[in-house]
Design a protein around this motif. Structure first.
Motif, PDB file in Angstrom:
ATOM      1  N   ARG A 131       0.972  -1.193  -0.010  1.00 41.52           N
ATOM      2  CA  ARG A 131       0.001   0.130   0.088  1.00 41.52           C
ATOM      3  C   ARG A 131       0.912   1.287  -0.052  1.00 41.52           C
ATOM      4  O   ARG A 131       0.795   2.001  -0.839  1.00 41.52           O
ATOM      5  N   THR A 177      -1.942  -0.029  -7.394  1.00 34.28           N
ATOM      6  CA  THR A 177      -3.493  -0.036  -7.349  1.00 34.28           C
ATOM      7  C   THR A 177      -4.056  -0.727  -8.548  1.00 34.28           C
ATOM      8  O   THR A 177      -3.047  -1.450  -8.915  1.00 34.28           O
ATOM      9  N   ARG A 229      -5.927  -8.287  -2.634  1.00 40.13           N
ATOM     10  CA  ARG A 229      -6.042  -6.748  -1.700  1.00 40.13           C
ATOM     11  C   ARG A 229      -5.974  -5.576  -2.803  1.00 40.13           C
ATOM     12  O   ARG A 229      -6.509  -4.776  -2.348  1.00 40.13           O
ATOM     13  N   PHE A 230      -5.446  -5.654  -3.959  1.00 35.66           N
ATOM     14  CA  PHE A 230      -5.481  -4.426  -4.734  1.00 35.66           C
ATOM     15  C   PHE A 230      -5.897  -4.618  -6.101  1.00 35.66           C
ATOM     16  O   PHE A 230      -5.911  -3.677  -7.100  1.00 35.66           O
TER      17      PHE A 230
END
Length: 151
Positions: free
Chosen positions: A70, A75, A100-101
């Motif tokens: 992060r 992204t 997660r992304f």
């Protein structure tokens, strides 16, 4: 050599016009070399791992840490190369990045050729380091082989 051709042919923007950044996660010498080559080819790249890479933005940290990823800025529009020395860890990190992304473009370095199918079944693009290296060696020695065959 699919990795090289993909990055040289890719646009720097995604289909919706957003900027695409590249991240190389781990890999020591191999990951650092990939990050440098992307940088030399004028791609925006960040290396995430246990070392700093000269002339490439680097973040020291564990590429399997959500917080580190992060902070690196990954992204959904990023393109990620996972290149640690361990195939199992590479698959784990790739799955983490996907879930997660929501990253779609994930290339996973695989060291054992028999594991490429597993990586592909998980929805990632496998790059077999053994096959790429073997192809490169044969390409480099091919002129000498032709000379020996002609003699």
């Amino acid at each position: 050599m699919r990795l090289r051709s993909h990055f040289h042919e890719s646009a720097e923007t995604s289909a919706d016009g957003t900027k695409t950044d590249y991240y190389v996660l781990g890999g020591g010498h191999l990951g650092a070399a990939v990050a440098r080559q992307l940088s030399v080819a004028s791609h925006p790249v960040t290396f995430v791992g246990g070392v700093d890479v000269a002339d490439v933005p680097s973040i020291r940290g564990d590429p399997s840490s959500v917080a580190v990823l992060r902070d690196a800025g990954i992204t959904a529009t990023s393109t990620v190369v996972v290149a640690t020395p361990d195939d199992g860890r590479n698959l784990l990190v790739a799955q983490l990045v996907r879930t997660r992304f929501d990253v779609a473009d994930i290339f996973v370095v695989v060291h054992a050729p028999d594991r490429t199918g597993l990586v592909a079944q998980a929805g990632h693009e496998p790059i077999c380091a053994t096959t790429v290296l073997a192809d490169g060696v044969v390409t480099d020695i091919r002129p000498r082989l032709k000379e020996a065959d002609a003699a």
